[in-house]
Design an enzyme around this catalytic site. Structure first.
Site, PDB file in Angstrom:
ATOM      1  N   GLY A 120      23.209 -27.459   8.898  1.00  0.00           N
ATOM      2  CA  GLY A 120      22.982 -26.074   9.280  1.00  0.00           C
ATOM      3  C   GLY A 120      21.668 -25.860  10.008  1.00  0.00           C
ATOM      4  O   GLY A 120      21.269 -24.728  10.268  1.00  0.00           O
ATOM      5  N   LYS A 136      11.008 -17.432  23.530  1.00  0.00           N
ATOM      6  CA  LYS A 136       9.848 -17.089  22.705  1.00  0.00           C
ATOM      7  C   LYS A 136       8.559 -17.212  23.509  1.00  0.00           C
ATOM      8  O   LYS A 136       7.660 -16.380  23.412  1.00  0.00           O
ATOM      9  CB  LYS A 136       9.812 -17.999  21.473  1.00  0.00           C
ATOM     10  CG  LYS A 136      11.019 -17.792  20.554  1.00  0.00           C
ATOM     11  CD  LYS A 136      11.144 -18.935  19.551  1.00  0.00           C
ATOM     12  CE  LYS A 136      12.373 -18.774  18.658  1.00  0.00           C
ATOM     13  NZ  LYS A 136      12.642 -20.006  17.887  1.00  0.00           N
ATOM     14  N   LYS A 140      15.101 -12.548  20.068  1.00  0.00           N
ATOM     15  CA  LYS A 140      14.202 -13.075  21.114  1.00  0.00           C
ATOM     16  C   LYS A 140      14.823 -12.999  22.499  1.00  0.00           C
ATOM     17  O   LYS A 140      14.146 -12.747  23.484  1.00  0.00           O
ATOM     18  CB  LYS A 140      13.791 -14.505  20.814  1.00  0.00           C
ATOM     19  CG  LYS A 140      14.967 -15.419  20.514  1.00  0.00           C
ATOM     20  CD  LYS A 140      14.682 -16.263  19.295  1.00  0.00           C
ATOM     21  CE  LYS A 140      15.991 -16.647  18.652  1.00  0.00           C
ATOM     22  NZ  LYS A 140      15.867 -17.067  17.275  1.00  0.00           N
ATOM     23  N   GLY A 152       9.572 -17.039  13.424  1.00  0.00           N
ATOM     24  CA  GLY A 152       9.945 -16.651  12.060  1.00  0.00           C
ATOM     25  C   GLY A 152       8.847 -16.017  11.239  1.00  0.00           C
ATOM     26  O   GLY A 152       8.356 -14.936  11.569  1.00  0.00           O
ATOM     27  N   GLU A 196      23.021 -25.414  15.662  1.00  0.00           N
ATOM     28  CA  GLU A 196      24.270 -24.689  15.908  1.00  0.00           C
ATOM     29  C   GLU A 196      25.360 -25.662  16.371  1.00  0.00           C
ATOM     30  O   GLU A 196      25.076 -26.766  16.836  1.00  0.00           O
ATOM     31  CB  GLU A 196      24.073 -23.658  17.023  1.00  0.00           C
ATOM     32  CG  GLU A 196      22.936 -22.696  16.809  1.00  0.00           C
ATOM     33  CD  GLU A 196      23.278 -21.624  15.789  1.00  0.00           C
ATOM     34  OE1 GLU A 196      24.465 -21.290  15.645  1.00  0.00           O
ATOM     35  OE2 GLU A 196      22.359 -21.137  15.112  1.00  0.00           O
ATOM     36  N   THR A 199      22.302 -14.206   7.943  1.00  0.00           N
ATOM     37  CA  THR A 199      21.228 -14.747   7.094  1.00  0.00           C
ATOM     38  C   THR A 199      20.043 -13.791   6.990  1.00  0.00           C
ATOM     39  O   THR A 199      19.576 -13.487   5.889  1.00  0.00           O
ATOM     40  CB  THR A 199      20.711 -16.068   7.699  1.00  0.00           C
ATOM     41  OG1 THR A 199      21.853 -16.884   7.990  1.00  0.00           O
ATOM     42  CG2 THR A 199      19.799 -16.789   6.748  1.00  0.00           C
TER      43      THR A 199
END
Lengths: 434, 434
Positions: free
Chosen positions: A189, A207, A107, A136, A192, A14
């Site tokens: 989606g 993170k 990460k 993000g 996972e 992606t």
């Protein structure tokens, strides 16, 4: 205009696809902004045949990603493979050792090996940029490494996992239970197939460990993060919380305390009206408190093609503009060793929920157990309309208390025959009120 | 370690004092972060004798700020004097023309002369940094110039004036009227003796014009901002708005539309629960929508010694690290000429309040006037319990309508004998909902 910045992209999932698309769509603008064009000279991914809807133009295809790390015609390796070990790690290490800049969205890699990689980068005078690894599209790495450099940071509090925030928001709006909403999130989606990294809090902890290092000038210390996921939160908890004026969020919190850093990821009740309580759905947010700047809150999309690719491009433009800085603000030699703060953390109010046998005297025993641990009660709710086994949910909200007292109270409660199963304990946080 | 970055600070008011303090308190950390020490070699201010509680060490005092712009031992001039003309402008122009980097907190200067100054900076290959000019401690300039460089920006919406936001928040929480709260704000130092720049919307417009240029790649166009202040907002308006589920905020909005940019500063009803409605007191916030990143919201303190000095330091660290970029993201030759969007802007719902004579038939005339302008009504509130002159406040909330229709409706209303004074018209905005 100077020479193009030549990049090799490893990983065409992606994010990789997003990067290729933006570089094509915004080619001229980016060249003007960066003072030189940014050219993809090579790409690598596992499956060459896969349809991705992108045109890699004259870029060459490498089956072996590691070739990007040694190619003479590549200035920057963009690592979008993922995972703390394996190809991703080898690629980044080799690229840095070969004097190439690295941009990564990984990460886990930075949380586990960030300092070692930073040393490699410093030795070669190259950049190691990882804006896309945390939250993000929110430029939080840039904010900490550059924007807030003048501040002593006091705390960083984040909603850092969009999957969890989506699930909790859905549970709140629909009244459905965790497992149910998770299944939908997987179908959409947003989660996972193996959701444990997300819902178990590990992704947020990766993170957080990165942000804590940047905030407090210590080496990344993922191993010291206390982690609790959202799996035990029920629709009933969310309903109770709402009744009390709170939302339930998975918070990632890093604070400086006596001689160390406290890092924890756990669900928390967050007061409605506070900046973090308002963050809904897949959105992420980070609240930073600095001694000069006060409270700063950044909110945006924490995942997805566009936001994550936007962050990767920001890292690339910085390199094209000639900016090379220490990956963790100051050179690694200036970072202090990790130091975990003494257990317990600050005093906090707690939400406590369990099922109890509904008989005369049971509440007296329960409240005595709490009192014996010096836990004082602000509010009790007992619902007679649920359960059919003679056990009814009981919810307590405590006054501010030490974590050690809560632990003692729990031990007392577990000994009572009227208490069924393990009580759920959730901290109440202020959500970074203004 | 390379040579120190030698700076000259012009202006020792609140912000200048903050800069001197941080450079002293964080000297070693900043040197490690920047790769070189940042040294104040000279300062200038109007009154040398004034007690400021700072120690300028071995820095020399210049009575004439302009000397900083020509001194051989200064690399960066930090302009903290203020004002679009006079000494501030001359100082910045001279410094840039002499090949010195400039850091400024001066929004009026950048809003009026930013492009001309950027040209000077580009010619000399030096930096013109102005993070502190917009939204104090919020790193919004960095976000737009660097973090979001990969995005086509669709809109920027901000709460950019802390004085106005403080006044509106106080009016809301206390129920007191504008003039009353303004007086208090002045006593507390939150508003100037002459508050017109703040409450009249000019200060927010300066900042908006800068953000719009960065967002849309056009030259700064302060003259095209439609500006309306908060002076006409009454406690009653805030009460009505609350009843309808809104807060009143002074918004600064820039959007891209057919062939141009729309820039407007005005009070607006903002839906409760939206990110911007939640921004209270002296806080500022900026919501940016980008094609890749989606919605990004940054919130923090927009003024004051700490936040503003924090922003100035961030600009200095960037320069010390060697980052020199085009002041408006791309070189000025790539910026498009200003283009004001056609009047009217997008359709919007409106809040409309005026006093009307309370007699049979007056409401029929009023609603007919609105209908004749094709303005359709969502809600009417008429309060019988206010006023003693036979005139009572009437409030309308309209459905979405063109601005031209609203203007026509207003013209009709002004002709009615039953309508007293000029109706107050406020747009209803969605507050950048997620």
């Amino acid at each position: 205009m100077t020479k193009p910045l030549r990049i090799g992209v490893a990983g065409l999932g992606t994010v990789g696809v997003g990067v290729v698309k933006i570089l094509a769509a915004r080619r001229e603008f980016l060249a003007a902004a960066a003072g030189r064009s940014i050219d993809i000279v090579a790409v690598s991914a596992r499956n060459k045949a896969k349809a991705r809807g992108i045109d890699i133009g004259s870029a060459r295809w490498e089956d072996d990603a590691l070739k990007l790390a040694t190619a003479d015609d590549i200035d920057v390796v963009v690592e979008l493979i993922g995972g703390a070990e394996g190809v991703a790690r080898a690629l980044v290490e080799t690229a840095l050792a070969n004097g190439k800049h690295v941009v990564t969205a990984n990460k886990a890699l930075i949380a586990h090996h960030g300092i070692a990689l930073a040393k490699l980068a410093e030795n070669k005078g190259v950049a190691l940029n990882y804006e896309a690894a945390v939250a993000g599209g929110i430029p939080i790495i840039k904010a900490l490494r550059e924007g807030l450099a003048a501040n002593e940071i006091e705390s960083v509090t984040g909603i850092l996992n969009g999957t969890c925030n989506y699930i909790l928001t859905e549970m709140e709006t629909t009244g459905r239970d965790f497992a149910d909403v998770l299944k939908d999130a997987q179908a959409l989606g947003y989660a996972e197939a193996d959701p444990s990294f997300d819902v178990g809090g590990i992704d947020a902890a990766h993170k957080l460990a990165i942000l804590a290092s940047l905030a407090f000038g210590r080496e990344v210390d993922f191993g010291s993060v206390n982690i609790e996921g959202i799996e035990k939160i029920t629709a009933a908890d969310i309903k109770f919380a709402k009744e009390f004026g709170y939302k339930i969020k998975l918070l990632a919190i890093a604070t400086k305390s006596d001689g160390g850093v406290e890092q924890r990821v756990h669900p928390a009740l967050v007061a409605e009206g506070s900046p973090l309580a308002a963050v809904s759905g897949v959105f992420n947010a980070v609240a930073v408190r600095g001694d000069r700047v006060g409270l700063l809150v950044l909110e945006g999309r924490g995942a997805g093609e566009g936001p994550t690719a936007s962050a990767v491009l920001s890292d690339l433009v910085d390199i094209a503009r000639g900016l090379v800085m220490p990956p963790f603000i100051v050179p690694t030699s200036h970072l202090k060793a990790p130091a975990k703060a003494a257990e317990g953390g600050p005093e906090s109010a707690y939400y406590l929920r369990f099922n109890a046998v509904d008989r005369a005297g049971s509440m007296a025993e329960i409240t005595r157990a709490l009192a014996n641990a010096s836990v004082s009660i602000e509010r009790i709710v007992q619902r007679g309309d649920e359960g059919d086994t003679g056990r009814k949910p009981v919810v307590f909200v405590t006054h501010k208390t030490q974590e050690s007292s809560m632990r003692q109270a729990l031990a007392h409660l577990l000994k009572l025959v009227d208490v069924a199963g393990t009580p759920l304990v959730i901290r109440i946080e202020d959500g970074e009120s203004r």
